[in-house]
Design a protein around this motif. Structure first.
Motif, PDB file in Angstrom:
ATOM      1  N   THR A 117     -42.878  91.957 -87.283  1.00 57.95           N
ATOM      2  CA  THR A 117     -41.816  92.057 -86.289  1.00 57.95           C
ATOM      3  C   THR A 117     -42.099  90.980 -85.243  1.00 57.95           C
ATOM      4  N   TRP A 118     -41.120  90.698 -84.398  1.00 53.74           N
ATOM      5  CA  TRP A 118     -41.333  89.732 -83.318  1.00 53.74           C
ATOM      6  C   TRP A 118     -42.382  90.270 -82.352  1.00 53.74           C
ATOM      7  N   GLN A 119     -42.332  91.562 -82.086  1.00 58.31           N
ATOM      8  CA  GLN A 119     -43.321  92.189 -81.206  1.00 58.31           C
ATOM      9  C   GLN A 119     -44.721  92.079 -81.803  1.00 58.31           C
ATOM     10  N   ASN A 143     -47.270  89.309 -80.985  1.00 60.73           N
ATOM     11  CA  ASN A 143     -48.091  89.351 -79.770  1.00 60.73           C
ATOM     12  C   ASN A 143     -49.546  89.689 -80.078  1.00 60.73           C
ATOM     13  N   ASP A 144     -49.788  90.235 -81.266  1.00 63.42           N
ATOM     14  CA  ASP A 144     -51.150  90.507 -81.704  1.00 63.42           C
ATOM     15  C   ASP A 144     -51.771  89.188 -82.169  1.00 63.42           C
TER      16      ASP A 144
END
Length: 144
Positions: free
Chosen positions: A127-129, A132-133
């Motif tokens: 996912t786009w989120q 962030n990882d």
């Protein structure tokens, strides 16, 4: 006239995702000079055909075009049928440009495949989120 309508439609489809894709490309180390948006390919007797939303590291010589990777932007992919259609589309672009990688990017997710298996199986998905990882982003960075 048909080509300009197609161009307008493609521009409209990508417009809302430019805020996702272009910043991602910058974060991956690509400047705007390192990719072509809406690549047109010459076919036949000087006709042109739009073949992909983004071509990374495109190479153009007389009678030949290639790229390191292609990205097909989709507004949304909500079911298996839509995903299969997107995969067929990006696979044809990747083959046409003899790329190493292809990516499909929608507002929900990012999928990457490679030429090793004819762009059939995903080698990366997030996912786009999820980008962030650091580990997830690093995996994508190493690919494209």
């Amino acid at each position: 006239m048909r080509l300009s309508a197609l161009s307008f439609l493609t521009t409209y489809v990508i417009a809302d995702r430019l805020q996702l894709i272009k910043p991602l490309l910058a974060k991956l180390g690509y400047s705007e000079q390192d990719y072509t948006q809406q690549l047109y390919m010459e076919i036949g007797n000087h006709n042109q055909m739009l073949i992909t939303d983004f071509a990374l590291s495109p190479v153009r010589t007389t009678g030949h075009q290639s790229a390191f990777a292609v990205i097909e932007a989709k507004r949304s992919i909500l079911n298996k049928r839509e995903m299969e259609e997107a995969q067929m589309q990006v696979r044809s672009y990747a083959r046409q440009l003899n790329t190493k990688y292809s990516a499909i990017m929608s507002k929900e997710r990012i999928w990457v495949s490679c030429w090793d298996d004819d762009f059939s199986k995903g080698i990366f998905e997030s996912t786009w989120q999820g980008l962030n990882d650091a580990d997830t982003f690093s995996k994508l960075f190493k690919l494209i």
